[in-house]
Design a protein around this motif. Structure first.
Motif, short mmCIF file in Angstrom:
data_model
loop_
_atom_site.label_atom_id
_atom_site.label_comp_id
_atom_site.label_asym_id
_atom_site.label_seq_id
_atom_site.Cartn_x
_atom_site.Cartn_y
_atom_site.Cartn_z
N ASN A 30 0.84 -1.21 0.00
CA ASN A 30 0.00 0.00 0.00
C ASN A 30 0.87 1.25 0.00
O ASN A 30 0.66 2.18 -0.79
CB ASN A 30 -0.90 0.04 1.25
N TRP A 31 1.85 1.27 0.87
CA TRP A 31 2.68 2.47 1.04
C TRP A 31 3.60 2.67 -0.15
O TRP A 31 3.72 3.79 -0.66
CB TRP A 31 3.50 2.36 2.32
N ILE A 32 4.27 1.62 -0.57
CA ILE A 32 5.26 1.74 -1.64
C ILE A 32 4.60 2.10 -2.97
O ILE A 32 5.11 2.92 -3.75
CB ILE A 32 6.07 0.44 -1.78
N ASN A 33 3.44 1.49 -3.25
CA ASN A 33 2.79 1.67 -4.54
C ASN A 33 1.61 2.64 -4.51
O ASN A 33 0.99 2.90 -5.54
CB ASN A 33 2.31 0.31 -5.08
N LEU A 45 -3.41 1.69 8.52
CA LEU A 45 -3.96 0.34 8.47
C LEU A 45 -3.94 -0.20 7.04
O LEU A 45 -3.89 0.57 6.08
CB LEU A 45 -5.38 0.34 9.01
N PRO A 46 -3.97 -1.52 6.88
CA PRO A 46 -3.95 -2.08 5.52
C PRO A 46 -5.15 -1.64 4.69
O PRO A 46 -6.27 -1.58 5.20
CB PRO A 46 -3.95 -3.59 5.75
N GLU A 47 -4.88 -1.33 3.44
CA GLU A 47 -5.93 -0.96 2.49
C GLU A 47 -6.20 -2.18 1.61
O GLU A 47 -5.41 -2.51 0.73
CB GLU A 47 -5.49 0.23 1.65
N ILE A 48 -7.32 -2.83 1.87
CA ILE A 48 -7.66 -4.07 1.18
C ILE A 48 -9.02 -3.93 0.52
O ILE A 48 -9.99 -3.51 1.15
CB ILE A 48 -7.70 -5.26 2.16
N VAL A 49 -9.09 -4.27 -0.76
CA VAL A 49 -10.37 -4.36 -1.46
C VAL A 49 -10.69 -5.85 -1.64
O VAL A 49 -9.91 -6.59 -2.26
CB VAL A 49 -10.32 -3.65 -2.83
N LEU A 50 -11.82 -6.25 -1.09
CA LEU A 50 -12.23 -7.65 -1.14
C LEU A 50 -13.13 -7.88 -2.34
O LEU A 50 -14.18 -7.25 -2.47
CB LEU A 50 -12.95 -8.03 0.15
#
Length: 254
Positions: free
Chosen positions: A90-93, A125-130
């Motif tokens: 998330n952070w790097i990209n 926090l993690p950014e997740i698309v389910l």
């Protein structure tokens, strides 16, 4: 297509904590097995199947700097526990992580990582698309993926086929109608836990029978327990075209 075995071990990994068996004491790197996972690189895309508790270590070993998708076979912790570590991507990209799973698995992920899906999110926090999938073909960034329904005792699990590569872990039964999806596979990676019968995993012999039926050009055994034995000894007993997988194994598929 390049396939890298990120982890070839069972849920407890090899060596297993506190075990003093000959396999767990082995100094052969091929007997050191992280939890099962695989990296598929094709058409400029990086796709990982399962993100268990060794996900961070596996991503560092792979050397990849971006991740296009994570496909989840089922909700057990040895296949999902590492999802928090997508934060680095998330952070790097500067983008979210795309996770593909069945509805029941999505609900489990939402419960396990509730902090990542709360309305008021803590920074970082993690950014997740389910992405909800079922047992029907779907597309990941123009790349066709074919789910394969298998059974992990009474738990429905998904295997996946991408092109001529098929991956089946945590299974002890493939329903008859699902074999049609597997025929024509050139490279197969399949669960083969140990010699003795197990309630929810193929034995080595059962895995070999499935391989014989599908008849791929090459096949590799994964999700291996310390109970199967030393890599150097077991590998010599396998039929032509079949080998034990090991962590870091890179396979090319043209």
């Amino acid at each position: 297509m390049t396939i890298t075995i990120l982890g070839s071990g069972t849920s407890l990994g090899v060596p297993m904590i506190a075990c003093k068996c000959i396999v767990c004491r082995s100094t052969n790197p091929k007997d050191k097995r992280l939890r099962s996972s695989v990296l598929i690189q094709t058409a400029g895309k990086n796709i990982v199947i399962d993100a268990g508790p060794d996900f961070r270590q596996q991503m560092l070993a792979s050397g990849i700097s971006h991740l296009d998708a994570i496909l989840i076979t089922h909700a057990h912790k040895d296949h999902t526990a590492g999802l928090d570590d997508v934060r680095a991507f998330n952070w790097i990209n500067n983008t979210h992580a795309n996770v593909y799973a069945e509805a029941s698995v999505i609900e489990s992920i939402k419960q396990e990582f509730a902090y990542a899906f709360s309305e008021s999110k803590y920074p970082g926090l993690p950014e997740i698309v389910l992405n909800n999938i079922d047992n029907k073909p779907f597309i990941v960034d123009s790349l066709p993926v074919v789910p394969i329904r298998v059974m992990h005792h009474r738990l429905p699990v998904l295997g996946f086929r991408i092109g001529d590569f098929s991956y089946i872990t945590d299974a002890n039964h493939i329903p008859e109608g699902e074999y049609e999806k597997l025929y024509g596979t050139k490279l197969l990676v399949i669960d083969g836990l140990r010699y003795e019968p197990h309630i929810s995993h193929f034995t080595l012999q059962q895995a070999l029978e499935v391989i014989d039926r599908i008849n791929p050009e090459r096949a590799y055994i994964t999700h291996i327990s310390h109970q199967l034995g030393l890599h150097s000894e077991v590998n010599k007993t396998l039929p032509p075209g079949v080998e034990l997988a090991f962590d870091g194994l890179r396979l090319e598929l043209i």
